[in-house]
Design a protein around this motif. Structure first.
Motif, short mmCIF file in Angstrom:
data_model
loop_
_atom_site.label_atom_id
_atom_site.label_comp_id
_atom_site.label_asym_id
_atom_site.label_seq_id
_atom_site.Cartn_x
_atom_site.Cartn_y
_atom_site.Cartn_z
N HIS A 122 0.84 -1.23 0.15
CA HIS A 122 -0.15 0.00 -0.10
C HIS A 122 1.08 1.57 0.01
CE1 HIS A 122 -3.72 -2.21 0.55
NE2 HIS A 122 -3.16 -2.91 1.37
N ASN A 125 1.55 3.85 -5.14
CA ASN A 125 0.55 4.19 -5.72
C ASN A 125 -0.16 2.98 -6.72
OD1 ASN A 125 -1.42 5.68 -7.18
ND2 ASN A 125 -0.36 7.41 -7.71
N HIS A 126 -1.33 2.56 -6.40
CA HIS A 126 -2.11 1.52 -7.41
C HIS A 126 -2.54 2.01 -8.55
CE1 HIS A 126 -2.29 -1.41 -3.70
NE2 HIS A 126 -1.28 -0.91 -3.58
N LEU A 127 -2.49 3.20 -8.93
CA LEU A 127 -2.78 3.90 -10.28
C LEU A 127 -1.80 4.11 -11.10
CD1 LEU A 127 -5.74 6.01 -9.05
CD2 LEU A 127 -5.84 3.78 -9.92
N GLN A 129 -4.21 0.99 -12.88
CA GLN A 129 -4.39 -0.54 -12.31
C GLN A 129 -4.04 -1.29 -13.75
OE1 GLN A 129 -8.27 -0.38 -10.44
NE2 GLN A 129 -7.56 -0.01 -8.49
N ASN A 130 -4.16 -0.61 -14.76
CA ASN A 130 -4.18 -1.60 -15.92
C ASN A 130 -2.65 -1.77 -16.15
OD1 ASN A 130 -3.63 0.85 -16.70
ND2 ASN A 130 -4.53 0.67 -18.75
N LEU A 133 2.40 -3.27 -11.36
CA LEU A 133 2.95 -2.60 -10.46
C LEU A 133 4.52 -3.43 -9.84
CD1 LEU A 133 0.86 -1.57 -7.17
CD2 LEU A 133 3.41 -2.18 -7.14
N ARG A 137 7.47 1.51 -9.29
CA ARG A 137 6.22 2.45 -9.20
C ARG A 137 6.25 3.76 -8.06
NH1 ARG A 137 0.50 1.41 -10.22
NH2 ARG A 137 1.18 0.07 -11.80
N THR A 174 1.94 -8.13 -0.13
CA THR A 174 0.66 -7.84 -0.53
C THR A 174 -0.31 -8.05 0.55
OG1 THR A 174 0.53 -9.92 -1.53
CG2 THR A 174 1.35 -7.98 -2.97
N PHE A 207 -7.94 -9.17 -4.61
CA PHE A 207 -6.47 -8.40 -4.32
C PHE A 207 -5.61 -9.73 -4.53
CE2 PHE A 207 -3.55 -6.34 -1.52
CZ PHE A 207 -3.63 -4.77 -1.80
N TYR A 238 -3.59 -13.28 -7.40
CA TYR A 238 -4.80 -12.55 -7.18
C TYR A 238 -5.79 -13.58 -7.13
CZ TYR A 238 -8.30 -9.09 -8.45
OH TYR A 238 -9.74 -8.64 -8.37
#
Length: 244
Positions: A122, A125-127, A129-130, A133, A137, A174, A207, A238
Motif C-alpha cells: 500500500h 500508488n496503485h494507479l 491499475q491496468n 505494479l 512504481r 501484498t 486482491f 490474485y
C-alpha cells in the motif's frame, strides 16, 4: 551467491507478536539463529513456549531501543499500526513514521550488519491499475489515506538512513493471510465472519494474497541476499473475494 548466514547471528524482531511476526519468529527459530530477541510491548500470546529472549518495552523509547540493540547483528522491523479509519489520533503516524526512525537510528548507532524494514504494497500508488505494479512504481502522496501515506513516509525514512550508513532493505508484502493469526487480523476477522455465517454478501473485486509463511521466507531472504537501499515486493496470487 551465498549471502549472509543467519546461524551465527544475534537477531532482533519488532512486532514479533503480530500475525506476520509470529510466522517470522518461528522460521528464524527453524534456521537456528544464534540468539533470537523480540520486543514485547504489551502481549506475547503468539510467542508462548518459544525459545526467544523477551525484551519488554516500547519502540517509542529511544534509549530502550539503543540498549536492546547492543550486540545485535540483524534487525527485522515489523511493528506497525494498521488502520482503515484514518490516523487514529496520531497513532498511525507515530508508529509507522516516527518509531521507524527510532528503530533505524538505534540500529545505525549499534552498527547492525543488516536491517530489514517490512513496509506494505500500500506504500505504492496503485494507479493506473491496468499496468504492472513493480518496485519502480511511485509511492503514494499525502492525499491518500493515512495508513498508505505513513508506510510510504516510513520507507522514505529508511532510505534517508541508508544514506547515513544503515545497511537496510525494504520488503512490501501484498495482502497477508495464513495461520498464527491470534488476535485476529482484519482478514482473520473476515474469515471468522464467513465461517460463522455473519456476512450477507461479498463485494466484487479482489486482491493479491500471500501466505505469511511465504512472506517470512521472503523477509529472511531479503536479509541474506537483499541489496542495501532496494525494495522487494513479496506477492502471492490474485484472487477474488469469492475465490478466496
Amino acid at each position: 551467491m551465498d549471502g549472509i548466514s543467519l546461524k551465527d547471528k544475534k537477531v532482533l524482531v519488532t512486532g514479533a507478536n503480530g500475525h506476520l511476526g509470529a510466522a517470522l519468529v518461528r522460521q528464524l527459530i527453524s534456521v537456528k539463529v544464534q540468539e533470537l530477541h523480540v520486543i514485547v510491548h504489551k502481549q506475547d500470546h503468539s510467542l508462548q513456549g518459544l525459545d526467544v529472549v523477551r525484551k519488554y518495552g516500547s519502540i517509542e523509547d529511544q534509549s530502550f531501543l539503543e540498549d536492546v540493540m547492543k550486540e545485535i547483528d540483524i534487525v527485522f522491523h515489523l511493528a506497525a499500526k494498521i488502520s482503515v479509519n484514518g490516523d487514529c489520533g496520531g497513532l498511525v503516524q507515530k508508529i509507522n513514521i516516527d518509531c521507524v526512525k527510532n528503530v533505524a537510528q538505534a540500529a545505525l548507532k549499534n552498527h547492525v550488519s543488516k536491517f530489514v524494514h517490512v513496509s506494505s504494497i500500500h506504500a505504492f500508488n496503485h494507479l493506473p491499475q491496468n499496468e504492472e505494479l513493480t518496485e519502480t512504481r511511485d509511492k503514494v502522496a499525502s492525499t491518500h489515506n493515512a495508513y498508505d501515506f505513513s508506510k510510504a513516509r516510513g520507507e522514505q525514512v529508511i532510505k534517508e538512513m541508508t544514506l547515513k550508513g544503515l545497511p537496510a532493505v525494504i520488503v512490501n508484502p501484498t495482502g497477508v493471510i495464513g495461520p498464527l493469526d491470534y488476535y485476529p487480523s482484519r482478514m482473520g476477522a473476515f474469515f471468522l465472519m464467513l465461517k460463522n455465517k455473519k456476512l450477507w454478501a461479498l463485494t466484487s473485486g479482489g486482491f493479491d494474497w500471500v501466505d505469511n509463511r511465504d512472506v517470512s521466507d521472503g523477509i529472511i531472504r531479503a536479509a541474506k541476499f537483499g541489496r542495501v537501499g532496494e525494495s522487494y515486493i513479496l506477492s502471492g496470487q490474485y484472487l477474488s473475494l469469492k475465490e478466496l
